[in-house]
Every structure is written in C-alpha cells, then in structure tokens.
Design an enzyme around this catalytic site. Structure first.
Site, short mmCIF file in Angstrom:
data_model
loop_
_atom_site.label_atom_id
_atom_site.label_comp_id
_atom_site.label_asym_id
_atom_site.label_seq_id
_atom_site.Cartn_x
_atom_site.Cartn_y
_atom_site.Cartn_z
N SER A 145 0.80 -1.24 0.00
CA SER A 145 0.00 0.00 0.00
C SER A 145 0.83 1.28 0.00
O SER A 145 0.25 2.37 -0.04
CB SER A 145 -0.97 0.01 1.18
OG SER A 145 -2.07 -0.84 0.91
N LYS A 148 -0.09 3.67 -2.79
CA LYS A 148 -1.12 4.71 -2.73
C LYS A 148 -0.53 6.11 -2.66
O LYS A 148 -1.26 7.10 -2.87
CB LYS A 148 -2.07 4.42 -1.57
CG LYS A 148 -2.86 3.13 -1.77
CD LYS A 148 -3.81 2.84 -0.62
CE LYS A 148 -4.66 1.61 -0.94
NZ LYS A 148 -4.16 0.39 -0.32
N SER A 205 -6.19 3.65 4.03
CA SER A 205 -5.75 2.81 2.92
C SER A 205 -6.93 2.18 2.18
O SER A 205 -6.90 1.02 1.80
CB SER A 205 -4.79 1.72 3.43
OG SER A 205 -3.83 1.40 2.46
N LYS A 319 3.18 6.34 5.07
CA LYS A 319 2.21 5.43 4.42
C LYS A 319 2.72 4.02 4.62
O LYS A 319 3.80 3.66 4.17
CB LYS A 319 2.07 5.73 2.93
CG LYS A 319 1.01 4.84 2.26
CD LYS A 319 -0.38 5.19 2.74
CE LYS A 319 -1.40 4.08 2.47
NZ LYS A 319 -1.34 3.00 3.49
#
Length: 372
Positions: A145, A148, A205, A319
């Site tokens: 993730s 993203k 997320s 993140k």
C-alpha cells in the site's frame, strides 16, 4: 381613669407593640434564612449539573477516542482494523512546514541498523539528498500500500477542482471486498468531495476510494495505472512498475526502496499531498448517507504512541503497506530537532498482519537523529 390604671394600660400597649415588632422581626429573619437556603440549594444543584455534564463529556470523549483507535477493516493488502464510525472527529496534522533555507547541515548522521527488522532500507536527508542508510536499496520489493502515495499524487495532478464530487455506485466497495482489501467506508449512492476521497486513500488505505479516483480521472483502473507508470518514469523510478492502484499483490507490481524514496521526495513538494500525508485524523464532510461524516485515521499514526520522539525528531507523515509477499513496509517523512528533513523507506519486515515492525524500525532510526 386613675393615674395607676392609665400607667398599666400604657404598659400593656407598649408590651403588645414590642411583641408585634418581635414577631415581625422573626418573620423577616425566617424569610431571609429561607431565601439563603433556597439560593444555596440552587447553587448546589448547578454545581452537580456542571460536574455531571463534565463526567458525561469525558466519557463521550473517551468513547470517541476509542472509536478512532479502531478504524479500518482487516485485509491482505493493508492489515488494520477499520470502523466507519460517524463520530465528528477533528482533523489533526503533524507540523509539515519545511524550511529549505541554506544552513549548515553538518555531517550525515550515523545510524545503527543492526536491530532493524526490515531487510531493505533506504534513507536520505532531503535538503542535500545525502544517503543516510543504504541497505539493499535497489533490491526489488513489492510496495504493497505504499503504492497509494502514487495513486494520491496522480489524482491530485489530474484533478482541477478537488471540491468537485464523485458518487459511489457500489462497484468500488464490491471490488475491494472481493479482493479482501480495506475500505474507507463510502457507500453506494453517496456523493463525496474528491478531497475527502483522497483522505480515504491515504489514511485508512481504502481501496474503494482508490477505485473511485481511478474512475473519475481515467475512466478505469487500467487507464489510471498507465498514468501512474508515466509519472514513475518522469520522476526517474526506473526500477518500478505499477500493475494496480491499490498495491494488492501482483508479480508485475514492484519497486525498490530507492525508487519509493524518489516518489515520496517528489510528492511532498506538492502542498496538498503533504497536508493529506501528514494528517493523523480526518472527518469527511457530511453526506446523505453519513450525516456526521466518516472518521478516518492514519495507519501510521494510529500505531505511534507519539509523533514526537525523545530526541526532538517529529515524524511528519507516513504510508504503511502489508501483504504476505511484501511483508511490512513504510515510507515516511520526519524532521529532526534542528529542522532537517529525512525520508525513510523500509520493506520486507516479517510479522503477522497485526504486527508493527515497520513502525518500530522507523522509531529506532529516527531516534538516532541529532538532537538540538
């Protein structure tokens, strides 16, 4: 009437008058005492009401905090707990100000990496792009993730008006659910500002939010991914290929810690991106489906006891990412006590879905930065 009788009569009248005055005085005193008692009773009642209200507010705040701490659903793409609570929670952000004025940065810090769980680590000092840690930085990784970061960046650069809205039709959630991916909590028929959708991507997320911006910007995820790969080449991410917008496992979806650091270094130059990236908690605008909005919490900050470390370093944003194949990953930005900014990317840390070795590694590294 004889004088003696007249004197006795005046004495009786005088005595009677004194008794009347005494009774009047007693009544007045009783009235005053009664008034004081009533006033005291009212004061006591008001104090009790204030204390009771304070207790209720404290209990409500505790419930709100517990609701925020349990955000997001468990999934193979980003393991975290989600609850699409409608509590009206204020957006909280780290200090994301940047001072890039010319200054003596001093030598590059020496960081002990011997206790880190992550096998792949890359860290730079932003101001002079000096490498601080280079440990398997060009080894191929699955970014999970962390992907993203690119999804949000491409969306920002391709949307003219982030106050414009998108209406979810249910396919976004269905696609995320079918893949076991986390969602931000947007529902079919809900019309949401695009800015709120970007927060839904970055903080919890949410794959549903990813699919929404893909549809809005490019008409499909495949076409959006084309824009992601074009941007990667523009930035100089020569060892990266994106196959989707969510980071879910795909053999053709890969990068390196060095490339992900390049991406984050580029992305945080965008003020809108940096604001979203550095936010701890955000509440979306009210909609017909969620009258109080949706409370969104950062998967990075929810696992940090404090974003400010003992040495004065502040973790500005991050993140996270996790799949079975990728392990635990984290791309983060921090500022030391002297104002110098650092980007750290770690990948491949072992642990089950609910473990946080990537967060621990970041704290271990950032805690070794210079203090004031």
């Amino acid at each position: 009437m004889r004088p003696e009788e007249r004197d006795q009569d005046e004495y009786r009248k005088d005595r009677k008058a004194r008794k009347a005055k005494e009774r009047a005085l007693k009544r007045k005193i009783l009235m005053i005492i009664s008034s004081i008692v009533i006033i005291l009773a009212i004061i006591i009642v008001l104090i009790l009401v204030v204390l009771l209200k304070g207790k209720i507010d404290a209990e409500k705040n505790q419930i709100d905090s517990e609701a925020v701490a349990s955000l997001s659903m468990t999934y193979v793409g980003e393991k975290t707990e989600t609850d699409s609570s409608n509590e009206n929670i204020t957006s909280v952000s780290s200090d994301s100000s940047t001072d890039n004025s010319t200054k003596d940065l001093g030598p590059v810090p020496s960081i002990d990496t011997s206790t880190l769980s992550s096998p792949d680590v890359y860290m730079i000092r932003v101001e002079d792009n000096a490498p601080v840690i280079d440990q398997n930085s060009t080894a191929r990784i699955y970014p999970a993730s962390m992907t993203k970061i690119m999804t949000v960046l491409v969306a920002i650069e391709n949307i003219d008006d982030l106050s414009a809205t998108y209406t979810f039709d249910g396919t976004e959630f269905n696609a995320a659910y079918a893949q076991g991916a986390a969602t931000a909590g947007f529902e079919a028929g809900e019309t949401v500002p695009l800015l709120d959708i970007l927060y839904g991507i970055m903080l919890p997320s949410g794959a549903d939010a990813c699919y929404a911006v893909c549809n809005y910007v490019a008409g499909s995820e495949a076409d959006f991914v084309t824009l992601m790969n074009q941007k990667a080449q523009e930035i100089g991410m020569t060892a990266t290929n994106f196959a989707n917008a969510t980071g879910l496992q795909d053999e053709n979806h890969y990068s390196t810690c060095q490339d992900m650091a390049k991406l984050l270094e580029y992305a945080v130059k965008n003020d809108t991106f940096k604001t979203i990236f550095s936010t701890h908690i955000y509440t979306t605008k009210a909609t017909s489906v969620h009258s109080a909005g949706i409370a969104l919490s950062s998967t990075t900050f929810i696992n940090l006891p404090s974003s400010t470390l003992d040495n004065g370093t502040t973790i500005i944003g991050g993140k996270t990412g996790y799949t079975d194949e990728a392990g635990h990953c984290l791309a983060s930005l921090a500022k030391d006590a002297n104002g110098a900014e650092y980007i750290l990317v770690t990948a491949g840390a072992a642990g089950d879905a609910n473990a946080t070795p990537h967060i621990t590694d970041a704290v271990t590294v950032y805690s070794q930065l210079p203090s004031a």
